[in-house]
Motif scaffolding. Structure first.
Motif, PDB file in Angstrom:
ATOM      1  N   UNK A 335     131.369  33.873 -22.590  1.00  0.00           N
ATOM      2  CA  UNK A 335     132.334  34.795 -23.188  1.00  0.00           C
ATOM      3  C   UNK A 335     133.691  34.119 -23.198  1.00  0.00           C
ATOM      4  N   UNK A 336     134.304  34.058 -24.371  1.00  0.00           N
ATOM      5  CA  UNK A 336     135.622  33.436 -24.509  1.00  0.00           C
ATOM      6  C   UNK A 336     136.620  34.505 -24.919  1.00  0.00           C
ATOM      7  N   UNK A 337     137.679  34.666 -24.123  1.00  0.00           N
ATOM      8  CA  UNK A 337     138.745  35.620 -24.464  1.00  0.00           C
ATOM      9  C   UNK A 337     140.054  34.927 -24.790  1.00  0.00           C
ATOM     10  N   UNK A 338     140.110  33.635 -24.590  1.00  0.00           N
ATOM     11  CA  UNK A 338     141.315  32.877 -24.900  1.00  0.00           C
ATOM     12  C   UNK A 338     141.090  31.402 -24.677  1.00  0.00           C
ATOM     13  N   UNK A 339     142.040  30.582 -25.166  1.00  0.00           N
ATOM     14  CA  UNK A 339     141.948  29.147 -24.982  1.00  0.00           C
ATOM     15  C   UNK A 339     141.992  28.406 -26.301  1.00  0.00           C
ATOM     16  N   UNK A 340     142.101  27.104 -26.211  1.00  0.00           N
ATOM     17  CA  UNK A 340     142.170  26.223 -27.384  1.00  0.00           C
ATOM     18  C   UNK A 340     141.031  25.215 -27.257  1.00  0.00           C
ATOM     19  N   UNK A 341     140.197  25.121 -28.297  1.00  0.00           N
ATOM     20  CA  UNK A 341     138.966  24.343 -28.219  1.00  0.00           C
ATOM     21  C   UNK A 341     138.921  23.333 -29.358  1.00  0.00           C
ATOM     22  N   UNK A 342     138.676  22.081 -29.001  1.00  0.00           N
ATOM     23  CA  UNK A 342     138.608  21.017 -29.989  1.00  0.00           C
ATOM     24  C   UNK A 342     137.597  19.980 -29.519  1.00  0.00           C
ATOM     25  N   UNK A 343     137.165  19.129 -30.456  1.00  0.00           N
ATOM     26  CA  UNK A 343     136.205  18.094 -30.091  1.00  0.00           C
ATOM     27  C   UNK A 343     136.512  16.806 -30.835  1.00  0.00           C
ATOM     28  N   UNK A 344     136.017  15.707 -30.279  1.00  0.00           N
ATOM     29  CA  UNK A 344     135.891  14.466 -31.025  1.00  0.00           C
ATOM     30  C   UNK A 344     134.624  14.624 -31.854  1.00  0.00           C
ATOM     31  N   UNK A 345     134.776  14.632 -33.160  1.00  0.00           N
ATOM     32  CA  UNK A 345     133.674  15.023 -34.038  1.00  0.00           C
ATOM     33  C   UNK A 345     132.474  14.090 -33.902  1.00  0.00           C
ATOM     34  N   UNK A 346     131.276  14.674 -34.036  1.00  0.00           N
ATOM     35  CA  UNK A 346     130.075  13.879 -34.179  1.00  0.00           C
ATOM     36  C   UNK A 346     130.147  13.106 -35.501  1.00  0.00           C
ATOM     37  N   UNK A 347     129.319  12.094 -35.623  1.00  0.00           N
ATOM     38  CA  UNK A 347     129.216  11.404 -36.900  1.00  0.00           C
ATOM     39  C   UNK A 347     128.548  12.288 -37.942  1.00  0.00           C
ATOM     40  N   UNK A 348     128.692  11.901 -39.189  1.00  0.00           N
ATOM     41  CA  UNK A 348     128.067  12.660 -40.276  1.00  0.00           C
ATOM     42  C   UNK A 348     126.551  12.749 -40.051  1.00  0.00           C
ATOM     43  N   UNK A 349     125.926  13.871 -40.404  1.00  0.00           N
ATOM     44  CA  UNK A 349     126.510  15.013 -41.126  1.00  0.00           C
ATOM     45  C   UNK A 349     126.988  16.144 -40.211  1.00  0.00           C
ATOM     46  N   UNK A 350     127.033  15.916 -38.893  1.00  0.00           N
ATOM     47  CA  UNK A 350     127.255  17.040 -37.969  1.00  0.00           C
ATOM     48  C   UNK A 350     128.727  17.380 -37.781  1.00  0.00           C
ATOM     49  N   UNK A 351     129.574  16.376 -37.688  1.00  0.00           N
ATOM     50  CA  UNK A 351     131.004  16.636 -37.591  1.00  0.00           C
ATOM     51  C   UNK A 351     131.375  17.592 -36.474  1.00  0.00           C
ATOM     52  N   UNK A 352     132.039  18.700 -36.859  1.00  0.00           N
ATOM     53  CA  UNK A 352     132.515  19.692 -35.886  1.00  0.00           C
ATOM     54  C   UNK A 352     131.550  20.869 -35.728  1.00  0.00           C
ATOM     55  N   UNK A 353     130.347  20.751 -36.290  1.00  0.00           N
ATOM     56  CA  UNK A 353     129.436  21.899 -36.385  1.00  0.00           C
ATOM     57  C   UNK A 353     129.005  22.459 -35.042  1.00  0.00           C
ATOM     58  N   UNK A 354     129.100  21.678 -33.984  1.00  0.00           N
ATOM     59  CA  UNK A 354     128.566  22.121 -32.700  1.00  0.00           C
ATOM     60  C   UNK A 354     129.657  22.211 -31.634  1.00  0.00           C
ATOM     61  N   UNK A 355     130.871  22.523 -32.050  1.00  0.00           N
ATOM     62  CA  UNK A 355     131.955  22.712 -31.083  1.00  0.00           C
ATOM     63  C   UNK A 355     131.541  23.737 -30.032  1.00  0.00           C
ATOM     64  N   UNK A 356     131.006  24.866 -30.460  1.00  0.00           N
ATOM     65  CA  UNK A 356     130.300  25.796 -29.585  1.00  0.00           C
ATOM     66  C   UNK A 356     128.840  25.730 -29.978  1.00  0.00           C
ATOM     67  N   UNK A 357     127.940  25.723 -28.989  1.00  0.00           N
ATOM     68  CA  UNK A 357     126.544  25.517 -29.338  1.00  0.00           C
ATOM     69  C   UNK A 357     125.624  26.123 -28.287  1.00  0.00           C
TER      70      UNK A 357
END
Length: 418
Positions: A335-357
């Motif tokens: 459960x997320x109620x706040x915060x800042x979330x970022x990632x170093x992107x996966x290579x193509x084709x996934x990119x940022x698709x799995x920031x939360x997974x």
């Protein structure tokens, strides 16, 4: 005869009147005399706990403590050898808050070679491993001393301590491996927490279990395994690049993790297949993080957090940066109620698709869940993503996503109440 009839009529009339009264009362409520009174509650003010290291005869903060030589030998080089004893300059502890506190001190964990911090002193030998440290209250040769790891000081609000010194003693068992190393300066960190002085409505033992912030990666790892309240108020580099189960940092028992600073895992942990997360959560946990707190996995880093074993993790704030994934749920609920979330992107084709997974099979059978009620997500829309298939929505009912394009082209998706 007429009198009897009159009496019956009167009685019947009375009964009918009573029945009508009852009928009229059905479905109504009774009214009573009532009144109310209210009073204000005196304002609620939180206390302030703040500690500082100041000079022996000055109220200014001390950046570094230097060891001293005996009178008349101030110009000699400060060289350590087995059996030698050195004192630092004097210092005091100042309570700059309005709460009583207890404090302890810890020597910096860096090894020092020719006055400079280094990962190892010489051939894997650490000079500090053969020096014992004590807190003393005088400069005399026989002044009372307490091992630094055992010392606890107490200070009332707004108070300043007596003058203390740190005494270093090089062990007589130190061999030739420790030659040619100098220790020019040393730093100490003072950790403070609440003391059992102020009273609440029931006494002054409410904070008897108050804990100190963790001071090192090893201490943090032990504390997280034990559970309870764990606080981090300086950045901690875990340095656990090894790829074994023993290298993992794992929360094993229910924990409240207060992050006023960051947990920083090593670069290239993303190459691991066993120890590939900065933090594993195996028990119910709440992470309360300030604006400078959170998790940073660096370059080619591992995942930020992995939730397992049915644990419930709540994140209320902070900054989280992961290698491809900031938080994964293997089994449990995030459960997320706040915060800042970022990632170093996966290579193509996934990119940022799995920031939360979630693990796909666990998401499908309901054993892995993500509920988002707040927070900002970089280049990842928690209400419409492909983490668990096209159109995946992790956002809770009653909330919506507001997007904003940044000057660098990133899109920030922020979850707010509808």
């Amino acid at each position: 005869m007429n009198n009897k009839r009159a009496t019956k009529r009167a009685l019947l009339t009375s009964i009918m009147a009573l029945v009508m009264c009852v009928v009229m009362l059905v479905g109504t409520t009774f009214a009573w005399f009532t009144d109310t009174a209210s009073t204000g509650v005196n304002k609620i003010v939180s206390g302030n706990l703040k500690v500082d290291i100041i000079g022996a005869d000055s109220d200014s903060h001390i950046e570094k403590l230097n060891f001293t030589k005996a009178a008349g030998a101030e110009g000699e080089a400060l060289l350590w050898e087995p059996g030698c004893r050195y004192l630092t300059q004097g210092f005091r502890i100042a309570n700059k808050g309005n709460l009583a506190l207890k404090w302890k001190a810890e020597i910096n964990k860096d090894n020092i070679v020719d006055g400079k911090a280094a990962p190892t002193a010489k051939d894997g030998k650490s000079l500090l491993d053969v020096i014992d440290f004590y807190v003393v209250t005088g400069t005399g040769e026989n002044a009372p001393e307490v091992a630094i790891e055992d010392f606890v000081g107490n200070l009332a609000k707004d108070a300043k301590s007596d003058v203390y010194y740190i005494k270093g003693v090089m062990q007589t068992t130190a061999g030739n491996d420790y030659q040619d190393l100098t220790l020019e300066g040393i730093t100490i960190t003072v950790y403070a927490t609440q003391d059992t002085v102020e009273n609440d409505s029931f006494g002054k033992t409410y904070d008897k279990d108050a804990t100190y912030p963790v001071a090192s990666a090893a201490e943090m790892k032990t504390a997280l395994a034990a559970g309870g309240i764990v606080s981090v108020n300086k950045d901690i580099k875990t340095d656990n690049i090894g790829n074994t189960i023993a290298d993992r940092v794992t929360i094993s028992k229910p924990t409240t993790l207060n992050l006023d600073a960051k947990i920083i895992s090593p670069d290239n942990m993303g190459n691991n297949d066993i120890n590939f997360c900065a933090l594993i959560v195996d028990a119910d946990t709440t992470i309360n993080a300030g604006e400078n707190g959170g998790i940073d996995t660096g370059t080619n880093g591992g995942y930020g957090i992995n939730v397992r074993k049915g644990a419930k993790l709540t994140i209320t704030g902070g900054n989280y940066y992961g290698g491809g994934t900031a938080v994964q749920v293997q089994e449990g609920t995030l459960t997320i109620t706040g915060g800042h979330f970022a990632v170093e992107a996966f290579g193509d084709p996934y990119g940022y698709n799995f920031l939360l997974n979630c693990i796909d099979s666990a998401y499908k059978d309901g054993t892995a869940k993500i509920i988002v009620k707040g927070g900002t997500f970089v280049n990842f829309d928690p209400s419409n993503n492909s983490a668990e298939g096209t159109g995946t929505n992790f956002v809770a009912a009653g909330y919506k996503v507001v997007s904003a394009t940044q000057t660098n082209g990133d899109i920030w998706y922020t979850v707010v109440p509808e």
